[in-house]
Motif scaffolding. Structure first.
Motif, PDB file in Angstrom:
ATOM      1  N   ASP A  24      -2.502  12.450  17.064  1.00 32.99           N
ATOM      2  CA  ASP A  24      -1.237  12.857  16.442  1.00 32.99           C
ATOM      3  C   ASP A  24      -1.235  14.312  16.002  1.00 32.99           C
ATOM      4  OD1 ASP A  24      -0.056  10.411  16.801  1.00 32.99           O
ATOM      5  OD2 ASP A  24      -0.548   9.671  14.807  1.00 32.99           O
ATOM      6  N   ALA A  25      -2.378  14.985  16.055  1.00 34.37           N
ATOM      7  CA  ALA A  25      -2.475  16.374  15.602  1.00 34.37           C
ATOM      8  C   ALA A  25      -2.439  17.319  16.800  1.00 34.37           C
ATOM      9  CB  ALA A  25      -3.764  16.582  14.822  1.00 34.37           C
ATOM     10  N   MET A  26      -1.492  18.243  16.777  1.00 36.98           N
ATOM     11  CA  MET A  26      -1.434  19.257  17.838  1.00 36.98           C
ATOM     12  C   MET A  26      -2.034  20.566  17.334  1.00 36.98           C
ATOM     13  SD  MET A  26      -0.175  18.385  20.701  1.00 36.98           S
ATOM     14  CE  MET A  26       0.842  17.241  21.544  1.00 36.98           C
ATOM     15  N   LEU A  27      -1.426  21.177  16.346  1.00 34.51           N
ATOM     16  CA  LEU A  27      -1.964  22.423  15.799  1.00 34.51           C
ATOM     17  C   LEU A  27      -2.804  22.133  14.569  1.00 34.51           C
ATOM     18  CD1 LEU A  27       1.052  24.871  16.127  1.00 34.51           C
ATOM     19  CD2 LEU A  27      -1.062  24.874  17.421  1.00 34.51           C
ATOM     20  N   CYS A  28      -2.141  21.814  13.487  1.00 33.40           N
ATOM     21  CA  CYS A  28      -2.846  21.530  12.232  1.00 33.40           C
ATOM     22  C   CYS A  28      -2.631  20.100  11.760  1.00 33.40           C
ATOM     23  CB  CYS A  28      -2.376  22.491  11.141  1.00 33.40           C
ATOM     24  SG  CYS A  28      -2.805  24.191  11.471  1.00 33.40           S
ATOM     25  N   GLY A  29      -1.789  19.355  12.426  1.00 32.26           N
ATOM     26  CA  GLY A  29      -1.522  17.977  12.046  1.00 32.26           C
ATOM     27  C   GLY A  29      -0.402  17.807  11.045  1.00 32.26           C
ATOM     28  N   VAL A  30       0.346  18.879  10.781  1.00 36.25           N
ATOM     29  CA  VAL A  30       1.421  18.808   9.790  1.00 36.25           C
ATOM     30  C   VAL A  30       2.552  17.907  10.283  1.00 36.25           C
ATOM     31  CG1 VAL A  30       3.177  20.125   8.543  1.00 36.25           C
ATOM     32  CG2 VAL A  30       0.871  21.043   8.792  1.00 36.25           C
ATOM     33  N   CYS A  31       3.038  18.132  11.482  1.00 37.33           N
ATOM     34  CA  CYS A  31       4.136  17.318  12.018  1.00 37.33           C
ATOM     35  C   CYS A  31       3.708  15.871  12.202  1.00 37.33           C
ATOM     36  CB  CYS A  31       4.640  17.897  13.338  1.00 37.33           C
ATOM     37  SG  CYS A  31       5.499  19.467  13.157  1.00 37.33           S
ATOM     38  N   TRP A  71       6.283  30.507   8.245  1.00 37.71           N
ATOM     39  CA  TRP A  71       5.493  30.533   7.020  1.00 37.71           C
ATOM     40  C   TRP A  71       5.536  29.180   6.320  1.00 37.71           C
ATOM     41  CZ3 TRP A  71       1.947  33.924   6.426  1.00 37.71           C
ATOM     42  CH2 TRP A  71       2.090  35.197   6.951  1.00 37.71           C
ATOM     43  N   VAL A  72       6.642  28.464   6.441  1.00 42.85           N
ATOM     44  CA  VAL A  72       6.748  27.133   5.828  1.00 42.85           C
ATOM     45  C   VAL A  72       5.706  26.202   6.444  1.00 42.85           C
ATOM     46  CG1 VAL A  72       8.266  25.141   5.505  1.00 42.85           C
ATOM     47  CG2 VAL A  72       9.187  27.450   5.284  1.00 42.85           C
ATOM     48  N   TYR A  73       5.561  26.252   7.772  1.00 37.99           N
ATOM     49  CA  TYR A  73       4.565  25.424   8.452  1.00 37.99           C
ATOM     50  C   TYR A  73       3.151  25.821   8.026  1.00 37.99           C
ATOM     51  CZ  TYR A  73       2.143  22.904  12.134  1.00 37.99           C
ATOM     52  OH  TYR A  73       1.320  22.050  12.808  1.00 37.99           O
ATOM     53  N   ILE A  74       2.902  27.103   7.941  1.00 30.45           N
ATOM     54  CA  ILE A  74       1.568  27.581   7.562  1.00 30.45           C
ATOM     55  C   ILE A  74       1.246  27.177   6.128  1.00 30.45           C
ATOM     56  CG2 ILE A  74       0.199  29.666   7.136  1.00 30.45           C
ATOM     57  CD1 ILE A  74       1.778  30.915   9.528  1.00 30.45           C
ATOM     58  N   ILE A  75       2.208  27.317   5.239  1.00 30.96           N
ATOM     59  CA  ILE A  75       1.988  26.908   3.845  1.00 30.96           C
ATOM     60  C   ILE A  75       1.751  25.406   3.762  1.00 30.96           C
ATOM     61  CG2 ILE A  75       3.118  26.701   1.594  1.00 30.96           C
ATOM     62  CD1 ILE A  75       4.417  29.462   2.236  1.00 30.96           C
ATOM     63  N   ALA A  76       2.525  24.624   4.538  1.00 28.04           N
ATOM     64  CA  ALA A  76       2.317  23.172   4.547  1.00 28.04           C
ATOM     65  C   ALA A  76       0.923  22.825   5.062  1.00 28.04           C
ATOM     66  CB  ALA A  76       3.378  22.494   5.404  1.00 28.04           C
ATOM     67  N   ALA A  77       0.446  23.553   6.066  1.00 25.50           N
ATOM     68  CA  ALA A  77      -0.895  23.306   6.602  1.00 25.50           C
ATOM     69  C   ALA A  77      -1.972  23.616   5.569  1.00 25.50           C
ATOM     70  CB  ALA A  77      -1.115  24.132   7.861  1.00 25.50           C
ATOM     71  N   LEU A  78      -1.715  24.586   4.716  1.00 25.19           N
ATOM     72  CA  LEU A  78      -2.693  24.941   3.682  1.00 25.19           C
ATOM     73  C   LEU A  78      -2.636  24.006   2.477  1.00 25.19           C
ATOM     74  CD1 LEU A  78      -2.295  28.822   3.738  1.00 25.19           C
ATOM     75  CD2 LEU A  78      -4.188  27.473   4.663  1.00 25.19           C
ATOM     76  N   ILE A  79      -1.450  23.515   2.155  1.00 23.96           N
ATOM     77  CA  ILE A  79      -1.279  22.696   0.949  1.00 23.96           C
ATOM     78  C   ILE A  79      -1.577  21.216   1.205  1.00 23.96           C
ATOM     79  CG2 ILE A  79       0.435  21.830  -0.675  1.00 23.96           C
ATOM     80  CD1 ILE A  79       1.739  24.558  -0.585  1.00 23.96           C
ATOM     81  N   MET A 110       0.838  -1.181   0.000  1.00 26.36           N
ATOM     82  CA  MET A 110       0.000   0.000   0.000  1.00 26.36           C
ATOM     83  C   MET A 110       0.883   1.246   0.000  1.00 26.36           C
ATOM     84  SD  MET A 110      -3.030   0.873   2.592  1.00 26.36           S
ATOM     85  CE  MET A 110      -3.694   2.479   2.702  1.00 26.36           C
ATOM     86  N   MET A 111       0.541   2.185  -0.826  1.00 26.39           N
ATOM     87  CA  MET A 111       1.324   3.403  -0.967  1.00 26.39           C
ATOM     88  C   MET A 111       0.923   4.418   0.096  1.00 26.39           C
ATOM     89  SD  MET A 111       1.565   5.643  -4.367  1.00 26.39           S
ATOM     90  CE  MET A 111       3.123   6.251  -4.856  1.00 26.39           C
ATOM     91  N   LYS A 112       1.939   5.021   0.760  1.00 27.94           N
ATOM     92  CA  LYS A 112       1.677   6.046   1.759  1.00 27.94           C
ATOM     93  C   LYS A 112       1.542   7.400   1.071  1.00 27.94           C
ATOM     94  CE  LYS A 112       5.243   5.029   4.500  1.00 27.94           C
ATOM     95  NZ  LYS A 112       6.144   5.199   5.635  1.00 27.94           N
ATOM     96  N   HIS A 113       0.636   8.208   1.581  1.00 29.64           N
ATOM     97  CA  HIS A 113       0.448   9.563   1.064  1.00 29.64           C
ATOM     98  C   HIS A 113       0.741  10.548   2.190  1.00 29.64           C
ATOM     99  CE1 HIS A 113      -1.310   8.304  -2.713  1.00 29.64           C
ATOM    100  NE2 HIS A 113      -1.992   7.395  -2.024  1.00 29.64           N
ATOM    101  N   LEU A 114       1.363  11.643   1.842  1.00 27.83           N
ATOM    102  CA  LEU A 114       1.643  12.693   2.809  1.00 27.83           C
ATOM    103  C   LEU A 114       0.376  13.509   3.011  1.00 27.83           C
ATOM    104  CD1 LEU A 114       3.683  14.148   4.582  1.00 27.83           C
ATOM    105  CD2 LEU A 114       4.313  15.522   2.610  1.00 27.83           C
ATOM    106  N   CYS A 115      -0.155  13.497   4.230  1.00 27.22           N
ATOM    107  CA  CYS A 115      -1.354  14.255   4.542  1.00 27.22           C
ATOM    108  C   CYS A 115      -1.325  14.650   6.015  1.00 27.22           C
ATOM    109  CB  CYS A 115      -2.613  13.452   4.220  1.00 27.22           C
ATOM    110  SG  CYS A 115      -2.722  11.911   5.103  1.00 27.22           S
ATOM    111  N   ARG A 116      -2.102  15.669   6.347  1.00 24.29           N
ATOM    112  CA  ARG A 116      -2.215  16.098   7.742  1.00 24.29           C
ATOM    113  C   ARG A 116      -2.994  15.044   8.525  1.00 24.29           C
ATOM    114  NH1 ARG A 116      -5.103  21.443   8.021  1.00 24.29           N
ATOM    115  NH2 ARG A 116      -6.190  20.676   6.196  1.00 24.29           N
ATOM    116  N   THR A 117      -2.626  14.854   9.778  1.00 27.07           N
ATOM    117  CA  THR A 117      -3.316  13.873  10.602  1.00 27.07           C
ATOM    118  C   THR A 117      -4.390  14.534  11.443  1.00 27.07           C
ATOM    119  OG1 THR A 117      -1.727  14.104  12.407  1.00 27.07           O
ATOM    120  CG2 THR A 117      -1.300  12.381  10.795  1.00 27.07           C
ATOM    121  N   SER A 118      -5.216  13.708  11.990  1.00 26.30           N
ATOM    122  CA  SER A 118      -6.225  14.166  12.942  1.00 26.30           C
ATOM    123  C   SER A 118      -6.162  13.248  14.153  1.00 26.30           C
ATOM    124  CB  SER A 118      -7.615  14.127  12.300  1.00 26.30           C
ATOM    125  OG  SER A 118      -7.904  12.814  11.885  1.00 26.30           O
TER     126      SER A 118
END
Length: 63
Positions: free
Chosen positions: A12-19, A49-57, A1-9
């Motif tokens: 594992d999610a603290m602010l936006c789930g990016v980390c 801004w990198v974190y914020i952009i990652a959270a939006l993308i 199964m292929m893994k996809h990069l996505c925000r978690t919920s």
């Protein structure tokens, strides 16, 4: 199964789930990714801004 990069919920999610999403993608502990992010922001000049952009993308995890 292929893994996809996505925000978690959920636990594992603290602010936006990016980390948490990056940690799940790399199969490492989310705390290590959060610590690395804080250190990079504080000492290496990584912009918040990198974190914020990652959270939006990055798409949200399918619930």
């Amino acid at each position: 199964m292929m893994k996809h990069l996505c925000r978690t919920s959920g636990p594992d999610a603290m602010l936006c789930g990016v980390c948490g999403g990056i940690a799940r993608y790399l199969n490492v502990d989310p705390t290590l990714v959060r610590l690395a992010t804080v250190l990079l922001v504080a000492f290496a000049g990584l912009s918040l801004w990198v974190y914020i952009i990652a959270a939006l993308i990055m798409p949200r995890e399918n619930a």
